[in-house]
Design a protein around this motif. Structure first.
Motif, PDB file in Angstrom:
ATOM      1  N   PRO A  85       0.841  -1.123  -0.127  1.00 18.24           N
ATOM      2  CA  PRO A  85       0.049   0.150   0.195  1.00 18.24           C
ATOM      3  C   PRO A  85       0.971   1.162   0.175  1.00 18.24           C
ATOM      4  CG  PRO A  85      -0.583  -1.476   1.794  1.00 18.24           C
ATOM      5  CD  PRO A  85       0.665  -1.985   1.273  1.00 18.24           C
ATOM      6  N   VAL A  86       0.730   1.963  -1.074  1.00 17.72           N
ATOM      7  CA  VAL A  86       1.758   3.258  -1.230  1.00 17.72           C
ATOM      8  C   VAL A  86       0.660   4.423  -1.583  1.00 17.72           C
ATOM      9  CG1 VAL A  86       3.358   4.362  -2.364  1.00 17.72           C
ATOM     10  CG2 VAL A  86       3.334   1.641  -2.158  1.00 17.72           C
ATOM     11  N   VAL A  87       0.754   5.599  -1.025  1.00 16.32           N
ATOM     12  CA  VAL A  87       0.094   6.728  -1.418  1.00 16.32           C
ATOM     13  C   VAL A  87       1.072   7.871  -1.589  1.00 16.32           C
ATOM     14  CG1 VAL A  87      -1.324   8.667  -0.582  1.00 16.32           C
ATOM     15  CG2 VAL A  87      -2.012   6.407  -0.091  1.00 16.32           C
ATOM     16  N   GLY A  88       1.131   8.414  -2.875  1.00 16.77           N
ATOM     17  CA  GLY A  88       2.034   9.467  -3.237  1.00 16.77           C
ATOM     18  C   GLY A  88       1.172  11.032  -2.759  1.00 16.77           C
ATOM     19  N   VAL A  89       2.133  11.903  -2.487  1.00 17.33           N
ATOM     20  CA  VAL A  89       1.844  13.300  -2.514  1.00 17.33           C
ATOM     21  C   VAL A  89       2.532  14.208  -3.193  1.00 17.33           C
ATOM     22  CG1 VAL A  89       1.838  15.066  -0.623  1.00 17.33           C
ATOM     23  CG2 VAL A  89       1.411  12.768   0.080  1.00 17.33           C
ATOM     24  N   ALA A  90       1.491  15.019  -4.197  1.00 17.08           N
ATOM     25  CA  ALA A  90       2.395  15.456  -5.488  1.00 17.08           C
ATOM     26  C   ALA A  90       3.168  16.609  -4.884  1.00 17.08           C
ATOM     27  CB  ALA A  90       1.079  15.995  -6.293  1.00 17.08           C
ATOM     28  N   SER A  91       4.544  16.440  -5.157  1.00  7.40           N
ATOM     29  CA  SER A  91       5.381  17.658  -4.811  1.00  7.40           C
ATOM     30  C   SER A  91       6.474  17.778  -5.811  1.00  7.40           C
ATOM     31  CB  SER A  91       6.009  17.139  -3.452  1.00  7.40           C
ATOM     32  OG  SER A  91       7.040  18.125  -2.821  1.00  7.40           O
ATOM     33  N   THR A  92       6.311  18.748  -6.633  1.00  9.87           N
ATOM     34  CA  THR A  92       7.516  19.030  -7.426  1.00  9.87           C
ATOM     35  C   THR A  92       7.372  20.300  -7.959  1.00  9.87           C
ATOM     36  OG1 THR A  92       8.533  18.801  -9.612  1.00  9.87           O
ATOM     37  CG2 THR A  92       6.185  17.903  -9.185  1.00  9.87           C
ATOM     38  N   VAL A 118       0.409  14.755 -13.580  1.00  8.55           N
ATOM     39  CA  VAL A 118      -0.953  14.249 -13.813  1.00  8.55           C
ATOM     40  C   VAL A 118      -1.756  14.102 -12.560  1.00  8.55           C
ATOM     41  CG1 VAL A 118      -2.751  12.547 -14.856  1.00  8.55           C
ATOM     42  CG2 VAL A 118      -0.777  13.379 -16.155  1.00  8.55           C
ATOM     43  N   GLY A 119      -2.868  14.459 -12.193  1.00  9.05           N
ATOM     44  CA  GLY A 119      -3.606  14.280 -10.928  1.00  9.05           C
ATOM     45  C   GLY A 119      -3.381  15.362 -10.042  1.00  9.05           C
ATOM     46  N   SER A 120      -2.644  16.444 -10.471  1.00  8.34           N
ATOM     47  CA  SER A 120      -2.794  17.646  -9.616  1.00  8.34           C
ATOM     48  C   SER A 120      -2.714  19.033 -10.235  1.00  8.34           C
ATOM     49  CB  SER A 120      -1.511  17.592  -8.547  1.00  8.34           C
ATOM     50  OG  SER A 120      -1.854  18.330  -7.407  1.00  8.34           O
ATOM     51  N   ASP A 121      -3.671  19.654 -10.361  1.00 11.83           N
ATOM     52  CA  ASP A 121      -3.423  21.059 -11.034  1.00 11.83           C
ATOM     53  C   ASP A 121      -2.407  21.732 -10.889  1.00 11.83           C
ATOM     54  OD1 ASP A 121      -6.093  20.116 -12.055  1.00 11.83           O
ATOM     55  OD2 ASP A 121      -7.161  21.516 -10.898  1.00 11.83           O
ATOM     56  N   VAL A 122      -2.033  21.849  -9.263  1.00  8.82           N
ATOM     57  CA  VAL A 122      -0.689  22.548  -8.802  1.00  8.82           C
ATOM     58  C   VAL A 122       0.106  21.534  -7.789  1.00  8.82           C
ATOM     59  CG1 VAL A 122      -2.207  23.695  -7.058  1.00  8.82           C
ATOM     60  CG2 VAL A 122       0.097  24.564  -7.938  1.00  8.82           C
ATOM     61  N   THR A 123       1.414  21.429  -8.041  1.00  7.98           N
ATOM     62  CA  THR A 123       2.048  20.566  -7.026  1.00  7.98           C
ATOM     63  C   THR A 123       2.692  21.362  -6.037  1.00  7.98           C
ATOM     64  OG1 THR A 123       3.857  20.681  -8.639  1.00  7.98           O
ATOM     65  CG2 THR A 123       2.287  18.960  -8.773  1.00  7.98           C
ATOM     66  N   ILE A 124       3.077  20.862  -4.806  1.00  8.00           N
ATOM     67  CA  ILE A 124       3.610  21.426  -3.720  1.00  8.00           C
ATOM     68  C   ILE A 124       4.963  22.021  -4.197  1.00  8.00           C
ATOM     69  CG2 ILE A 124       4.834  21.092  -1.631  1.00  8.00           C
ATOM     70  CD1 ILE A 124       2.708  18.828  -1.242  1.00  8.00           C
ATOM     71  N   GLY A 125       5.537  23.369  -3.948  1.00  5.34           N
ATOM     72  CA  GLY A 125       6.661  23.914  -4.462  1.00  5.34           C
ATOM     73  C   GLY A 125       6.649  24.759  -5.604  1.00  5.34           C
ATOM     74  N   PHE A 126       5.643  24.243  -6.444  1.00  5.34           N
ATOM     75  CA  PHE A 126       5.453  25.156  -7.792  1.00  5.34           C
ATOM     76  C   PHE A 126       5.422  26.647  -7.406  1.00  5.34           C
ATOM     77  CE2 PHE A 126       2.820  26.828 -11.257  1.00  5.34           C
ATOM     78  CZ  PHE A 126       3.599  26.684 -12.255  1.00  5.34           C
ATOM     79  N   ASP A 127       4.481  26.941  -6.386  1.00  7.78           N
ATOM     80  CA  ASP A 127       3.994  28.370  -6.436  1.00  7.78           C
ATOM     81  C   ASP A 127       5.287  29.168  -5.794  1.00  7.78           C
ATOM     82  OD1 ASP A 127       2.043  30.708  -6.046  1.00  7.78           O
ATOM     83  OD2 ASP A 127       2.746  30.635  -4.091  1.00  7.78           O
ATOM     84  N   THR A 128       6.144  28.658  -5.173  1.00  7.54           N
ATOM     85  CA  THR A 128       7.147  29.188  -4.172  1.00  7.54           C
ATOM     86  C   THR A 128       8.282  29.214  -5.661  1.00  7.54           C
ATOM     87  OG1 THR A 128       6.798  28.095  -2.170  1.00  7.54           O
ATOM     88  CG2 THR A 128       8.822  29.029  -2.623  1.00  7.54           C
ATOM     89  N   ALA A 129       8.581  28.405  -6.148  1.00 11.18           N
ATOM     90  CA  ALA A 129       9.504  28.507  -7.456  1.00 11.18           C
ATOM     91  C   ALA A 129       9.176  29.497  -8.409  1.00 11.18           C
ATOM     92  CB  ALA A 129       9.736  26.944  -8.046  1.00 11.18           C
TER      93      ALA A 129
END
Ligand code: F6P
Length: 323
Positions: free
Chosen positions: A118-125, A131-142
């Motif tokens: 069982p694995v769950v991913g958290v969209a962070s780049t 695909v699967g996230s309109d916005v990912t963690i870190g994008f706004d800061t970058a």
């Protein structure tokens, strides 16, 4: 569920620590134990993990980078490497894994989940290419780091009547470049997704010069066929035809460093907590992301190995607004 493991993997992104904190504290609130894995999949293979308390993740919300460390791990891309990872998880009694990371990391997460774990991913780049996230963690800061650089470059470009090529990260995708171009008021954007004719770009820059613009700014994605170095080399032969003198700035890793902004802290906190919620309701093999203003889960199968396409409306706007 009694014990889960969490790791951060691939290129770090501002907000990873906020996501880690949310995973640890929401899991502890459910009475679970959380093992923090050092150095991404590399640390998982080496069995580098230890229990994290709520106190261990105190004071990290506002920090850039990742306190767990991160790595790129070629060995994990082999079947043997993934088997070792599973053995390591089971030796430490972990019943599930949360992977905070970007494209390559979520492809790895998919491979593990295909092997029955069982694995769950958290969209962070910062690339925002999942695909699967309109916005990912870190994008706004970058994006804001890129914008600050662009705003600064514009002032010196204006003083000297120069054109600047500003290269931003994004690997094979142009999300960062396209939004930096629009929000930074660039004269042109050069993207991996759109074929660029350097001659046409030279004509555009010359036309801007003739229209009386005091400067021209071109945001170039590092993954474009003509990246900043290629374009500069191409124009060097006859720079005068641009009208402007040309300078190049490559932003590089400065975009990945530094403290996460409010948007990334909040997004990371929501997605980290949602990853634990997903596991609690027995959902695994999914990426937790942000879709149309809400948390959403997408099967990792639909995420792995794919790149999120650019928004065609924004693409068109970038061209219209550059006049
Ligand atoms: O995926 C995030 C990213 O910063 C990309 O934008 C960039 O191409 C890459 O990582 C750089 O990787 P590294 O830090 O390993 O040089």
């Amino acid at each position: 569920m009694r014990r889960i493991a969490v790791l951060t993997s691939g290129g770090d992104a501002p907000g990873m620590n906020a996501a880690l904190r949310a995973v640890v504290r929401t899991a502890i609130a459910r009475g679970w134990e959380v093992l923090g894995v050092r150095r991404g999949y590399a640390g998982l293979l080496a069995g580098e993990m230890r229990p994290l308390s709520a106190r261990d993740v105190g004071g990290i919300l506002q920090l850039g980078g990742t306190v767990l460390g991160s790595a790129r791990c070629p060995e994990f891309q082999t079947e043997g490497g993934r088997r070792r990872a599973l053995a390591s998880l089971s030796a430490h009694g972990a019943e599930a894994l949360v992977v905070i990371g970007g494209n390559g990391s979520q492809t790895g997460a998919y491979e593990l989940s295909r092997m029955g774990f069982p694995v769950v991913g958290v969209a962070s780049t910062i690339d925002n290419d999942l695909v699967g996230s309109d916005v990912t963690i870190g994008f706004d800061t970058a994006l804001n780091v890129a914008l600050e650089a662009i705003d600064r470059l514009k002032t010196t470009a204006s003083s000297h009547g120069r054109a600047f090529l500003v290269e931003v990260m994004g690997r094979d995708c142009g999300h960062l470049a396209l939004l930096a171009g629009i929000a930074g008021g660039a004269e042109a954007v050069v993207l991996p997704e759109v074929e660029t004719d350097p001659e046409a770009l030279a004509r555009e820059l010359h036309a801007a010069y003739q229209r009386g613009k005091s400067h021209a700014l071109v945001v170039v994605a590092e993954g474009a066929a003509y990246n900043a170095a290629h374009l500069a080399q191409y124009f060097r032969a006859n720079e005068r035809r641009l009208g402007f003198e040309l300078r190049v700035t490559i932003l590089g890793h400065v975009q990945r460093g530094g403290a996460p902004g409010a948007a990334d802290r909040l997004l990371a906190t929501r997605l980290g907590a949602a990853a634990v919620d997903a596991l609690a309701r027995g959902e695994a093999g999914v990426l937790v992301g942000w879709v149309r203003g809400a948390v959403a889960t997408t099967p990792l199968e639909e995420v792995a190995g794919r790149l999120k396409p650019l928004d065609p409306v924004l693409l068109e706007l970038a061209g219209v607004l550059a006049r």
